[in-house]
Design a protein around this motif. Structure first.
Motif, PDB file in Angstrom:
ATOM      1  N   ASN A 179       0.857  -1.184   0.000  1.00  0.00           N
ATOM      2  CA  ASN A 179       0.000   0.000   0.000  1.00  0.00           C
ATOM      3  C   ASN A 179       0.892   1.233   0.000  1.00  0.00           C
ATOM      4  OD1 ASN A 179      -2.112   1.788   0.172  1.00  0.00           O
ATOM      5  ND2 ASN A 179      -2.565   1.399   2.335  1.00  0.00           N
ATOM      6  N   VAL A 180       0.891   1.956  -1.115  1.00  0.00           N
ATOM      7  CA  VAL A 180       1.778   3.099  -1.297  1.00  0.00           C
ATOM      8  C   VAL A 180       1.030   4.397  -0.993  1.00  0.00           C
ATOM      9  CG1 VAL A 180       3.239   4.342  -2.935  1.00  0.00           C
ATOM     10  CG2 VAL A 180       3.112   1.849  -3.020  1.00  0.00           C
ATOM     11  N   GLY A 181       1.645   5.245  -0.180  1.00  0.00           N
ATOM     12  CA  GLY A 181       0.945   6.440   0.280  1.00  0.00           C
ATOM     13  C   GLY A 181      -0.191   6.044   1.196  1.00  0.00           C
ATOM     14  N   ALA A 182       0.132   5.170   2.150  1.00  0.00           N
ATOM     15  CA  ALA A 182      -0.894   4.464   2.933  1.00  0.00           C
ATOM     16  C   ALA A 182      -1.618   5.337   3.934  1.00  0.00           C
ATOM     17  CB  ALA A 182      -0.245   3.275   3.652  1.00  0.00           C
ATOM     18  N   GLY A 183      -1.066   6.494   4.258  1.00  0.00           N
ATOM     19  CA  GLY A 183      -1.727   7.349   5.228  1.00  0.00           C
ATOM     20  C   GLY A 183      -1.954   6.642   6.547  1.00  0.00           C
ATOM     21  N   SER A 202      -3.705   9.096  -3.312  1.00  0.00           N
ATOM     22  CA  SER A 202      -2.295   9.370  -3.038  1.00  0.00           C
ATOM     23  C   SER A 202      -1.513   9.850  -4.251  1.00  0.00           C
ATOM     24  CB  SER A 202      -1.618   8.104  -2.472  1.00  0.00           C
ATOM     25  OG  SER A 202      -0.236   8.263  -2.341  1.00  0.00           O
ATOM     26  N   VAL A 203      -1.837   9.370  -5.459  1.00  0.00           N
ATOM     27  CA  VAL A 203      -0.972   9.641  -6.612  1.00  0.00           C
ATOM     28  C   VAL A 203      -0.807  11.134  -6.892  1.00  0.00           C
ATOM     29  CG1 VAL A 203      -1.262   7.410  -7.746  1.00  0.00           C
ATOM     30  CG2 VAL A 203      -2.919   9.242  -8.192  1.00  0.00           C
ATOM     31  N   HIS A 204      -1.805  11.946  -6.542  1.00  0.00           N
ATOM     32  CA  HIS A 204      -1.689  13.380  -6.782  1.00  0.00           C
ATOM     33  C   HIS A 204      -0.709  14.047  -5.818  1.00  0.00           C
ATOM     34  CE1 HIS A 204      -4.773  12.879  -3.722  1.00  0.00           C
ATOM     35  NE2 HIS A 204      -4.664  14.147  -3.395  1.00  0.00           N
ATOM     36  N   ARG A 218       4.176  -8.159  -8.910  1.00  0.00           N
ATOM     37  CA  ARG A 218       4.066  -9.114 -10.012  1.00  0.00           C
ATOM     38  C   ARG A 218       2.630  -9.373 -10.443  1.00  0.00           C
ATOM     39  NH1 ARG A 218       5.944 -11.829  -5.370  1.00  0.00           N
ATOM     40  NH2 ARG A 218       4.638 -13.562  -4.615  1.00  0.00           N
ATOM     41  N   GLY A 219       1.670  -8.811  -9.733  1.00  0.00           N
ATOM     42  CA  GLY A 219       0.267  -9.009 -10.048  1.00  0.00           C
ATOM     43  C   GLY A 219      -0.468  -7.685 -10.206  1.00  0.00           C
ATOM     44  N   PRO A 220      -1.733  -7.636  -9.822  1.00  0.00           N
ATOM     45  CA  PRO A 220      -2.546  -6.437 -10.057  1.00  0.00           C
ATOM     46  C   PRO A 220      -2.136  -5.245  -9.196  1.00  0.00           C
ATOM     47  CG  PRO A 220      -3.764  -8.041  -8.756  1.00  0.00           C
ATOM     48  CD  PRO A 220      -2.522  -8.724  -9.209  1.00  0.00           C
ATOM     49  N   ILE A 221      -2.273  -4.070  -9.777  1.00  0.00           N
ATOM     50  CA  ILE A 221      -2.103  -2.806  -9.063  1.00  0.00           C
ATOM     51  C   ILE A 221      -3.418  -2.041  -9.181  1.00  0.00           C
ATOM     52  CG2 ILE A 221      -0.899  -0.605  -8.985  1.00  0.00           C
ATOM     53  CD1 ILE A 221       1.545  -1.973 -10.124  1.00  0.00           C
ATOM     54  N   ALA A 222      -3.944  -1.587  -8.049  1.00  0.00           N
ATOM     55  CA  ALA A 222      -5.213  -0.860  -8.023  1.00  0.00           C
ATOM     56  C   ALA A 222      -4.985   0.541  -7.469  1.00  0.00           C
ATOM     57  CB  ALA A 222      -6.232  -1.609  -7.165  1.00  0.00           C
ATOM     58  N   ILE A 223      -5.335   1.547  -8.255  1.00  0.00           N
ATOM     59  CA  ILE A 223      -5.150   2.951  -7.878  1.00  0.00           C
ATOM     60  C   ILE A 223      -6.526   3.605  -7.741  1.00  0.00           C
ATOM     61  CG2 ILE A 223      -4.144   5.164  -8.509  1.00  0.00           C
ATOM     62  CD1 ILE A 223      -1.964   3.166  -8.174  1.00  0.00           C
ATOM     63  N   TYR A 238      -4.713  16.462  -9.589  1.00  0.00           N
ATOM     64  CA  TYR A 238      -4.887  15.055  -9.941  1.00  0.00           C
ATOM     65  C   TYR A 238      -4.347  14.768 -11.342  1.00  0.00           C
ATOM     66  CZ  TYR A 238      -7.717  13.708  -5.913  1.00  0.00           C
ATOM     67  OH  TYR A 238      -8.130  13.405  -4.642  1.00  0.00           O
ATOM     68  N   PRO A 239      -3.538  13.727 -11.479  1.00  0.00           N
ATOM     69  CA  PRO A 239      -3.056  13.366 -12.815  1.00  0.00           C
ATOM     70  C   PRO A 239      -4.186  12.800 -13.657  1.00  0.00           C
ATOM     71  CG  PRO A 239      -2.381  11.703 -11.213  1.00  0.00           C
ATOM     72  CD  PRO A 239      -3.008  12.822 -10.434  1.00  0.00           C
ATOM     73  N   SER A 240      -4.030  12.882 -14.970  1.00  0.00           N
ATOM     74  CA  SER A 240      -5.058  12.332 -15.844  1.00  0.00           C
ATOM     75  C   SER A 240      -5.095  10.815 -15.718  1.00  0.00           C
ATOM     76  CB  SER A 240      -4.785  12.726 -17.299  1.00  0.00           C
ATOM     77  OG  SER A 240      -3.720  11.952 -17.843  1.00  0.00           O
ATOM     78  N   ILE A 241      -6.256  10.258 -15.961  1.00  0.00           N
ATOM     79  CA  ILE A 241      -6.411   8.802 -15.881  1.00  0.00           C
ATOM     80  C   ILE A 241      -5.575   8.130 -16.971  1.00  0.00           C
ATOM     81  CG2 ILE A 241      -8.063   6.913 -15.946  1.00  0.00           C
ATOM     82  CD1 ILE A 241      -8.195   8.823 -13.475  1.00  0.00           C
ATOM     83  N   ASP A 242      -5.464   8.752 -18.124  1.00  0.00           N
ATOM     84  CA  ASP A 242      -4.638   8.189 -19.199  1.00  0.00           C
ATOM     85  C   ASP A 242      -3.175   8.105 -18.778  1.00  0.00           C
ATOM     86  OD1 ASP A 242      -6.786   7.841 -20.863  1.00  0.00           O
ATOM     87  OD2 ASP A 242      -6.436   9.673 -22.026  1.00  0.00           O
ATOM     88  N   ASP A 243      -2.704   9.134 -18.072  1.00  0.00           N
ATOM     89  CA  ASP A 243      -1.309   9.117 -17.621  1.00  0.00           C
ATOM     90  C   ASP A 243      -1.072   7.986 -16.610  1.00  0.00           C
ATOM     91  OD1 ASP A 243      -0.543  11.190 -19.233  1.00  0.00           O
ATOM     92  OD2 ASP A 243      -0.514  12.703 -17.639  1.00  0.00           O
ATOM     93  N   ILE A 244      -2.020   7.783 -15.713  1.00  0.00           N
ATOM     94  CA  ILE A 244      -1.878   6.700 -14.741  1.00  0.00           C
ATOM     95  C   ILE A 244      -1.860   5.350 -15.450  1.00  0.00           C
ATOM     96  CG2 ILE A 244      -2.956   5.532 -12.777  1.00  0.00           C
ATOM     97  CD1 ILE A 244      -4.108   8.254 -11.948  1.00  0.00           C
TER      98      ILE A 244
END
Length: 260
Positions: free
Chosen positions: A48-52, A106-108, A125-130, A158-164
């Motif tokens: 969990n990145v930027g887990a707060g 978190s990504v922003h 190595r598996g799924p990443i959910a943002i 907030y970054p664009s969804i396409d960029d993510i």
């Protein structure tokens, strides 16, 4: 990469200053959390990145949390493992260390989106959910009429969804996440049917965009919204939202799975 703040906050918001009441208002909503669980699939080890303070961390998985802000790390419940003091752009883990990874609201905050996403993919190595907000959908919320500065601030952060999606690579899907009328996670749109709640300064403080506008905006917003609630203007314009079970706002889940 910009310098980290005194409490370790690595993004544009200083959580040492605004994070003190965060967990009073930002309680994970299980209906939103289910989208994350579904996206993570069978992954047992999850980063969990930027887990707060640990919102949305699945209790039935082995979670490793990364959070640069000391203020936010200190608010993690006793039942959760301590978070690692690190930033998304430099994750202290070997390649393919985790079966799945997640990041919520978190990504922003990251100084370098592309590096952070590459790092997440490197160690997963598996799924990443943002879980994030789509800046193209922010202006459908009534707050635009009362505090356009806040909406424009959010749209610029907030970054664009396409960029993510591009940064994550692999097979990527984007799912709109409906916001429940009684949402317990107090981001701005969570109050789409409960405008009175945003008159509470603490509720606004728990949404970082409000920390980028000056006191005059806060005072004007509170005065105008209170006036329109008192004389019925808000309900004449938006009263139907009070009966609307969910709101199709800016909340989205971006999922990348190289195995799909």
């Amino acid at each position: 990469m910009s310098q980290r703040r005194a409490d370790g906050s690595a993004g544009d918001a200083d959580y040492g200053a605004i994070g003190g009441v965060y967990t009073d208002y930002r309680k994970p909503d299980p209906r939103i959390g289910q989208y994350l669980l579904d996206a993570l699939g069978d992954a047992r080890t999850v980063l969990n990145v930027g887990a707060g303070a640990g919102a949305y961390e699945p209790g039935d998985r082995e979670v490793t949390a990364v959070e640069p802000s000391a203020s936010m790390r200190a608010q993690r419940p006793a039942g959760l493992p301590p978070a690692v003091d690190a930033v998304a752009e430099k994750l202290p883990f070997p390649d393919r260390a985790f079966e799945g990874a997640m990041s919520t609201f978190s990504v922003h905050q990251w100084n370098d989106l592309w590096t952070g996403l590459r790092e997440m993919r490197r160690v997963t190595r598996g799924p990443i959910a943002i879980l994030t907000c789509d800046p193209e959908r922010l202006r459908r919320f009534w707050l635009l009429d009362y505090a356009p500065e806040v909406i424009e601030t959010e749209a610029g952060r907030y970054p664009s969804i396409d960029d993510i999606a591009d940064g994550l690579g692999g097979h990527t899907s984007v799912v709109g996440v409906p916001i429940p009328i009684d949402c317990t996670d107090g981001f701005n749109e969570a109050y789409y049917a409960r405008p009175e709640r945003l008159l509470d300064p603490g509720a606004r403080l728990s949404c970082s965009a409000w920390s980028f506008v000056d006191d005059r905006v806060h005072h004007r917003f509170a005065a105008e919204l209170q006036h329109d609630l008192d004389d019925g203007t808000w309900d004449r314009r938006y009263g139907g939202l009070r009966e609307q079970a969910t709101f199709d706002g800016s909340l989205v889940l971006v999922v990348s799975d190289p195995t799909a």
